[in-house]
Every structure is written in C-alpha cells, then in structure tokens.
Design a protein around this motif. Sequence first.
Motif, PDB file in Angstrom:
ATOM      1  N   ASN A   1       0.810  -1.214   0.000  1.00  0.00           N
ATOM      2  CA  ASN A   1       0.000   0.000   0.000  1.00  0.00           C
ATOM      3  C   ASN A   1       0.845   1.266   0.000  1.00  0.00           C
ATOM      4  OD1 ASN A   1      -2.355   1.471   0.016  1.00  0.00           O
ATOM      5  ND2 ASN A   1      -2.538   1.486   2.243  1.00  0.00           N
ATOM      6  N   GLY A   2       1.642   1.449  -1.031  1.00  0.00           N
ATOM      7  CA  GLY A   2       2.467   2.650  -1.126  1.00  0.00           C
ATOM      8  C   GLY A   2       3.910   2.363  -1.419  1.00  0.00           C
ATOM      9  N   GLY A   3       4.243   1.085  -1.625  1.00  0.00           N
ATOM     10  CA  GLY A   3       5.618   0.743  -1.964  1.00  0.00           C
ATOM     11  C   GLY A   3       5.947   1.128  -3.389  1.00  0.00           C
TER      12      GLY A   3
ATOM     13  N   SER B   1       0.949   2.186   8.901  1.00  0.00           N
ATOM     14  CA  SER B   1       2.039   3.033   8.413  1.00  0.00           C
ATOM     15  C   SER B   1       2.201   4.253   9.306  1.00  0.00           C
ATOM     16  CB  SER B   1       1.769   3.486   6.972  1.00  0.00           C
ATOM     17  OG  SER B   1       1.644   2.389   6.110  1.00  0.00           O
ATOM     18  N   SER B   2       3.431   4.728   9.424  1.00  0.00           N
ATOM     19  CA  SER B   2       3.695   5.938  10.196  1.00  0.00           C
ATOM     20  C   SER B   2       3.316   7.169   9.379  1.00  0.00           C
ATOM     21  CB  SER B   2       5.177   6.002  10.571  1.00  0.00           C
ATOM     22  OG  SER B   2       5.982   6.147   9.407  1.00  0.00           O
ATOM     23  N   ARG B   3       3.317   8.333  10.027  1.00  0.00           N
ATOM     24  CA  ARG B   3       2.982   9.569   9.312  1.00  0.00           C
ATOM     25  C   ARG B   3       3.990   9.848   8.207  1.00  0.00           C
ATOM     26  NH1 ARG B   3       1.131  13.966  13.960  1.00  0.00           N
ATOM     27  NH2 ARG B   3      -0.744  12.845  14.647  1.00  0.00           N
ATOM     28  N   ALA B   4       5.251   9.622   8.506  1.00  0.00           N
ATOM     29  CA  ALA B   4       6.303   9.862   7.513  1.00  0.00           C
ATOM     30  C   ALA B   4       6.141   8.939   6.318  1.00  0.00           C
ATOM     31  CB  ALA B   4       7.680   9.676   8.142  1.00  0.00           C
ATOM     32  N   GLU B   5       5.817   7.672   6.568  1.00  0.00           N
ATOM     33  CA  GLU B   5       5.617   6.712   5.478  1.00  0.00           C
ATOM     34  C   GLU B   5       4.415   7.099   4.628  1.00  0.00           C
ATOM     35  OE1 GLU B   5       7.360   2.548   7.371  1.00  0.00           O
ATOM     36  OE2 GLU B   5       5.333   3.202   7.865  1.00  0.00           O
ATOM     37  N   LYS B   6       3.344   7.553   5.268  1.00  0.00           N
ATOM     38  CA  LYS B   6       2.159   7.978   4.523  1.00  0.00           C
ATOM     39  C   LYS B   6       2.476   9.199   3.665  1.00  0.00           C
ATOM     40  CE  LYS B   6      -1.098   6.248   8.006  1.00  0.00           C
ATOM     41  NZ  LYS B   6      -2.108   6.626   9.034  1.00  0.00           N
TER      42      LYS B   6
ATOM     43  N   ASP C   1      14.752  11.100  -0.285  1.00  0.00           N
ATOM     44  CA  ASP C   1      14.249  10.687   1.031  1.00  0.00           C
ATOM     45  C   ASP C   1      13.720  11.896   1.806  1.00  0.00           C
ATOM     46  OD1 ASP C   1      13.612   8.887   2.983  1.00  0.00           O
ATOM     47  OD2 ASP C   1      15.622   8.806   3.866  1.00  0.00           O
ATOM     48  N   LEU C   2      12.707  12.569   1.225  1.00  0.00           N
ATOM     49  CA  LEU C   2      12.199  13.831   1.772  1.00  0.00           C
ATOM     50  C   LEU C   2      11.704  13.711   3.204  1.00  0.00           C
ATOM     51  CD1 LEU C   2      10.201  15.038  -1.374  1.00  0.00           C
ATOM     52  CD2 LEU C   2      12.508  15.715  -0.656  1.00  0.00           C
ATOM     53  N   PHE C   3      11.150  12.593   3.558  1.00  0.00           N
ATOM     54  CA  PHE C   3      10.567  12.436   4.887  1.00  0.00           C
ATOM     55  C   PHE C   3      11.376  11.491   5.782  1.00  0.00           C
ATOM     56  CE2 PHE C   3       7.225  13.564   1.925  1.00  0.00           C
ATOM     57  CZ  PHE C   3       6.615  14.628   2.572  1.00  0.00           C
ATOM     58  N   GLY C   4      12.596  11.179   5.343  1.00  0.00           N
ATOM     59  CA  GLY C   4      13.460  10.321   6.150  1.00  0.00           C
ATOM     60  C   GLY C   4      12.980   8.895   6.265  1.00  0.00           C
ATOM     61  N   VAL C   5      12.085   8.493   5.378  1.00  0.00           N
ATOM     62  CA  VAL C   5      11.538   7.131   5.443  1.00  0.00           C
ATOM     63  C   VAL C   5      12.617   6.104   5.144  1.00  0.00           C
ATOM     64  CG1 VAL C   5       9.910   5.523   4.376  1.00  0.00           C
ATOM     65  CG2 VAL C   5       9.200   7.850   4.894  1.00  0.00           C
TER      66      VAL C   5
END
Length: 625
Positions: free
Chosen positions: A96-98, A462-467, A529-533
């Motif tokens: 779901n977002g990979g 999923s975490s906020r950063a991952e979303k 890696d804008l959100f450090g994911v």
Amino acid sequence: MNESYSLKDAIKIRCAMEEYQDTKYMNILRQLNEQTNVVLTDDLGTEFVQNCGRDLAGEIVRNCFDTANYNITVDQLATRILKFSYEEDYDPLAKNGGWGDITKTVYNYNEHNSAELDAITKTMEKASTQLFEIDRDKDKLDRNGKKAYRESQKDENGDLFDELTGVKAEKKTVWRNGKPYEKPDVEADHIQARKSAKYNARYITDAGAEELRVFWNSPDNMQMMHKSANASKSDIRVCKVDGKVKYVNARNKEYDASTDITDRATPEQLADAVCAQWEYINEKRKGGNQDKIKKLKEKGYLDENGKVPKSVRKELVRNIKHSQNVESTIILKNTDYKQVGSDALDYTKASIGKIIAGQVIYYAAPPIVYEVKTIILKKDITIENALEKLTDAMKRVTDYVVSKLKDIFVNIAFNSLKKFVKSFMDILINMVKATVKKLLKMAKNLVLSTVDAVRIIANPNSSRAEKADSVVNLYAVTITSCVIEILFELGGDALKIPEPFDDIIFGPLQILTTVICTNFTMLILKKADLFGVRQGFKMSKIRELFADARDETIRMYEVSTNVAYAEIDEIIENARKESLAIYNRLEEYDMKTYSARDDLEIINQMFNMNIDFESDWLKFIGVQR
C-alpha cells in the motif's frame, strides 16, 4: 579411575568452550558488519533496472490482454507464487504505497485498449444526433450569426481582414436595388462545419443542445476567410476507413457516413482535412482546377509549391482548438451527470467479475501452487497417501484464504470504487475535445490518485512519515505519467504519423517511456528521502540486524555453556562418587589385608598429580637412586 574422570579434563572443556564462544562471537560480528554494509549501500541502479523490467512485463500483458480490471499484473502474481510460504507471506498488494505498488497503480489509471472503452465508444456513436435538423437557408441563427460576426470584425475604417492569412480584404462594388454596395472578398465561415455538428442525446440535456446551436453560430465558432478558400474546402469530412484516417468530400461517391468521425476529430485532423482540400488538384477536371490553385496562391493560402504555409495551418488549428474548447465547456455544463453516473455504475457491475476473480486468483493461487510443489517434492509420496495429503493441503489453503477474507472484501470494494470513477471520467472524456479533453484526462488521473492517497492515509499500519512519502511519490508518478501522455500526443501531432502506424510505433514506445520515466521519478524521490523514510527504514533494519545478532549470540552462549557444563558436571559427579568410595574404603582400611595402592593411583589420576608410585617405592627402599 578412567582418564575421562580427570578433573583436568573439566578445565580443558571450560577452556575449549570459551575459545569456541570467542570464535563464534567474532563470526557473528563479521556477519553483522557485512549485513549492515549491504543495508547502508544504496544499489539504486540495480533496483531501477529490475523494477523497469518487471513493470514493462506487467504493462505489456495488461495492454495486450486487457487485464486491467483484475487489478494485479502478471509479474506481481508470478513473484507472489514463486516466493510464497505460510511463514513469510509475500504480499505486494499489502505494501500500500511501496515502489512497485505505486507505479502499477498509476499505470492502471489509463487503458489504451479495453473492451470497456470500446463499449463507451459504441454507446457514444449510438447516441450521436445531428444538431441541426433544418436547412441552413431557413436557419436564422446561421444568417444572424454570420452577419453579426462580420460586423464585429470591421476595424475603424470599416475594413475586414482574413483571419488565417492576415491579408486585408478587397472590396468590390455591386448594385442592389439600384444602390451601390461594397462587397468584401472575405466571408464569415463556421470554424467547425455546421453540417457535421452533432451532440450526444444520451448525456446532453435539451437545454444543452439548444445552447450548442447558439454556440455553433456564435463568434467562438466563426472566422473570416477568403471566399475562394471557403468555397474550395467544400464539405470535407474526416473518416476512419479500415483503421486509417482519410479525408473525404461528403459529395463524393466514396463517402460513407458510417465512417465519418468529423464530429470527434482532433483540431489537427480537421486542419489537415481542410489543407488537403485546398491543395487538391482534380486531374479529372479540365485544367485541373488551376484557377482555384492560382487564386489560393494569390491570397496566401498556398505557397509557390502548392502547399499550405505553416502559418496558415497553425492559425487554423488554433481557431479549431478554441472552438472545440468552448464547445466542450458548454457540453460539461449541460451534461446529465445522473445518467453518466448510472452508465458508469453499469460498466462497474460488468467488471465486478474480473475484480473478484483477480482477488481470488491473487490469494488462492499461490498457496495452491505451494502445496502442490511441497507434495511433489516429498519422496515418500504414494498413490495411497496422496489423497490424504491433498485433503490436508486444501484445508490449509482454505484456512489461509478465509484468513484473508477481510483484505479480499476491502480490495474488491476499493477497486470497484476506482472502476466507477474511471468509467465516469472516461465517459466525460469521450464527450469533449481539444484542450479540455487533455485537461479531463489529467483530472481523471489526479482524482484516481487522490482516491489512492486517501487509502494510504487511512492505513493504520504506516507511520505519518511513510504515509506522507507514499502520497508524494503517488502524485509525482501520476504527474510524470500525465506529462508523458501529453508529450506523446503532441509528438504524434507534430510527426503526423498516419493511423494505424501511430499506435504501432507510439504505443509500445509510450509504454516503455512511461515505465522508465516513472521509475526514474521514484528513484529520485527515493534518493532524496524527503521524509526520512528510507533513512528510518535503514535504521530499523540495522536495529533488527543487531537484535538478531544479539539473540544469536545469546543462544550460542546458552547452548555451548549448557553442553560444556553438562560434561563438566558429569566429570565432577563421577569424581565425587569415586572420592566417596575411596573414603569409605579407607575408613575400613586394614593394613594387613588391604593395599591402598589402587586408591592412591585413582587419586593420582583424578587430580593429575603425576606421581609414579612404582619408581618412588623403589627409591624409598634403596633399590633405585
């Protein structure tokens, strides 16, 4: 006593245990170091190539075999089947977002060839109705519209100009009712021909049809052009014959109304049709209509080689685009969206079988293949026990599918919603033209990506950063896909590749370009890696590796210590029993009847005292020195 009971052996075992633990610990550290380096090393190039190959394979099958409604691609299913096990359930749809999930989701927004698009096109053709039913001579809108436009185009001196060539109109004095009248050599003409005007009676309201009639005779569908150019373009139509676009005069015998696509032709096709008519030399006609050619050259419609100048064609295309855009705006304003929604729901119902089948195949096929493979590989399989093993296997498969029922129903509901949105937007896209059509295509992709974004955001795992990372990636890939589609449309118009060769050449090339560019977009975002994911993933993976190494070390210490101490305890226990036996014998020792030599030898061996009793006795009695 046997040497195995030597207390020194216990010390040796303890030393060997510590040496083994040290060696094993260093091996674990080396392995941990190698695994950490693999995690920290970004081999994005290899990943990029692998993803491009995988996506290309999936897209080729999806487009060639119309499998979009299954909502899974052949490479996803193949990878899932090959990697499946009950312990590690490889499930790309659950990501779901990979990376692979996002690109394939975006690819599925558009279908170049599908049964549904064909069905929509046929429905449109059946509902296509002639806009004007009365003759032009009796149509006040036509006369008044041209007269009003002609008056509006006069400058302060009362002069008119040809809007395609920019040439000032020449005036000729004519007499009407005994009075002189200056008649210019330019005429007000419909940009989109009145005779080919149609509307979709299924989706456009009666009020909308009336507004279209007004538009057709409004300034938005008018242009000033030389009367010879207006007359020579005649009633040219754009037709599709045997998959090829042809420009046919409606007055010719070869014209077949069933092949006429003028009402939905592109601005470039309409302009090319008019230009072809201007350039046409009738060899059958005496003189080859050279008078027309000569006049068109004089007025700037043809160059010295008898070809329409690029500037004239460009202006003609611009005028047609403007006209079609205004027409499309009126269509969207007067569309019966309730009917569009009803038809979109019907198309969704027709696709529900494939949607359900896709989920059943996705969740049932991998465990079935896994069970069959497991049974075949067993050496003890016989005809007698095969049925029993198959029964057990089917029970495990059933239990697995039942455990996934929630995911199956959620996916079916979500894919059905997306199918409805796609069908709804596809109907609207087929109703409009020119720039509005391109904008609606982009809007369709953005709406579908927004639906997918909502699902990503709603994912509790999923975490906020991952979303946030997944949503940004989704929109970036969507925009990339839209830009590529627009560029290919512009490229096709510029190169003027005839049908069906445009699909043969541009179709595969567009798929390949889309796959490469969307994966390249994902590559850039992954590296940024804008959100450090990605950094968070690396740290999480490293922590996992350290935890595994720690657990392995603890298990190794526990196992080796238990084994060593079990042997040591056995040696000590045997020594204790032997010492107790010696003690009991010495307690009852009778020098006259019992020799202590054997007991002393046992003690000598037990504590590794290295006493040679025979030699020492001989020295004691003076036999040896």
